[in-house]
Design an enzyme around this catalytic site. Sequence first.
Site, PDB file in Angstrom:
ATOM      1  N   GLY A 160       0.560  -1.144  -0.014  1.00 26.54           N
ATOM      2  CA  GLY A 160       0.171  -0.080  -0.125  1.00 26.54           C
ATOM      3  C   GLY A 160       0.928   1.308   0.023  1.00 26.54           C
ATOM      4  CG  ASP A 207      -8.251   0.652  10.392  1.00 27.29           C
ATOM      5  OD1 ASP A 207      -8.879   1.278  11.330  1.00 27.29           O
ATOM      6  OD2 ASP A 207      -8.955  -0.406   9.864  1.00 27.29           O
ATOM      7  CE  LYS A 267     -10.079   3.698   7.215  1.00 32.11           C
ATOM      8  NZ  LYS A 267     -10.430   2.381   6.967  1.00 32.11           N
ATOM      9  CG  LEU A 296       2.974   1.476  13.478  1.00 33.44           C
ATOM     10  CD1 LEU A 296       4.220   1.421  12.194  1.00 33.44           C
ATOM     11  CD2 LEU A 296       2.346   2.498  13.433  1.00 33.44           C
ATOM     12  CD  GLU A 342       1.863   0.509   7.889  1.00 32.28           C
ATOM     13  OE1 GLU A 342       1.298   0.641   6.746  1.00 32.28           O
ATOM     14  OE2 GLU A 342       1.697  -0.327   8.586  1.00 32.28           O
ATOM     15  CG  ASP A 343      -1.000   1.550   3.673  1.00 34.60           C
ATOM     16  OD1 ASP A 343      -0.805   1.280   4.626  1.00 34.60           O
ATOM     17  OD2 ASP A 343      -1.452   0.770   2.782  1.00 34.60           O
ATOM     18  CG  PHE A 376     -12.209   0.357   2.766  1.00 36.64           C
ATOM     19  CD1 PHE A 376     -11.349  -0.184   3.792  1.00 36.64           C
ATOM     20  CD2 PHE A 376     -12.001  -0.051   1.489  1.00 36.64           C
ATOM     21  CE1 PHE A 376     -10.329  -1.232   3.553  1.00 36.64           C
ATOM     22  CE2 PHE A 376     -11.027  -1.105   1.089  1.00 36.64           C
ATOM     23  CZ  PHE A 376     -10.399  -1.419   2.067  1.00 36.64           C
ATOM     24  NE  ARG A 422      -2.051  -3.195  -4.078  1.00 40.52           N
ATOM     25  CZ  ARG A 422      -2.264  -3.507  -2.635  1.00 40.52           C
ATOM     26  NH1 ARG A 422      -2.132  -2.414  -1.935  1.00 40.52           N
ATOM     27  NH2 ARG A 422      -2.445  -4.685  -2.299  1.00 40.52           N
TER      28      ARG A 422
END
Length: 170
Positions: A40, A98, A126, A103, A94-95, A147, A160
């Site tokens: 991602g 959540d 998020k 992570l 990181e993308d 989302f 993507r």
Amino acid sequence: METLYTREELHGRIVELANEITETYKPFTDEIMAVCVLKGAVHFFSDLVLEMKLNVMYSFVQVSSYSGSGSTERIKVKSWLDESIYGKHILVVEDIVDTGITLDYILRYFSKYNPATLKVVTLFEKTAHRKVDVPIDFVGFKIDDKFILGYGFDYDQKNRNLPYVGFKNA
Ligand code: IMP
Ligand code: MG
């Protein structure tokens, strides 16, 4: 698909983040290793490092906790670091964070290898489903419970390569 952030808006914020990151490291080092969390973060990583005024070494890990649009809460490690991070200044890229499970897993393992410093940048955060309290040093955008797709974000590996971040309106 509705657009949440255009490519220009993403780029504008990424330049700001890159400057913030450069200023943070400059007082103590001019060399870092950025670790891209695949798949991602691929576009974010690539755009971000090009804007940083530091010597950036690249590393890649592929870790995921998702299938479809919900967290499986199980981590799959598909590939891992190819060189030692001991004594290096590590920036995890990181993308999106959540639940925090992915992570948290990465940070736990990385800290065992004793890097000189360990920091995190994420393009999106998020907070609605956070399960683990993870430290994040730099955040691009905070979003509510949507989302998102595009600019690296997928639904079952699709969408993507949309050149913007969008979401499907229910
Ligand atoms: P976490 O372990 O729950 O924090 O999940 C992080 C991973 O879930 C991210 O690296 C993404 O791959 C995926 N993810 C979370 N939210 C979204 C979303 O809105 N769109 C696409 N992927 C997402
Ligand atoms: Mg993913």
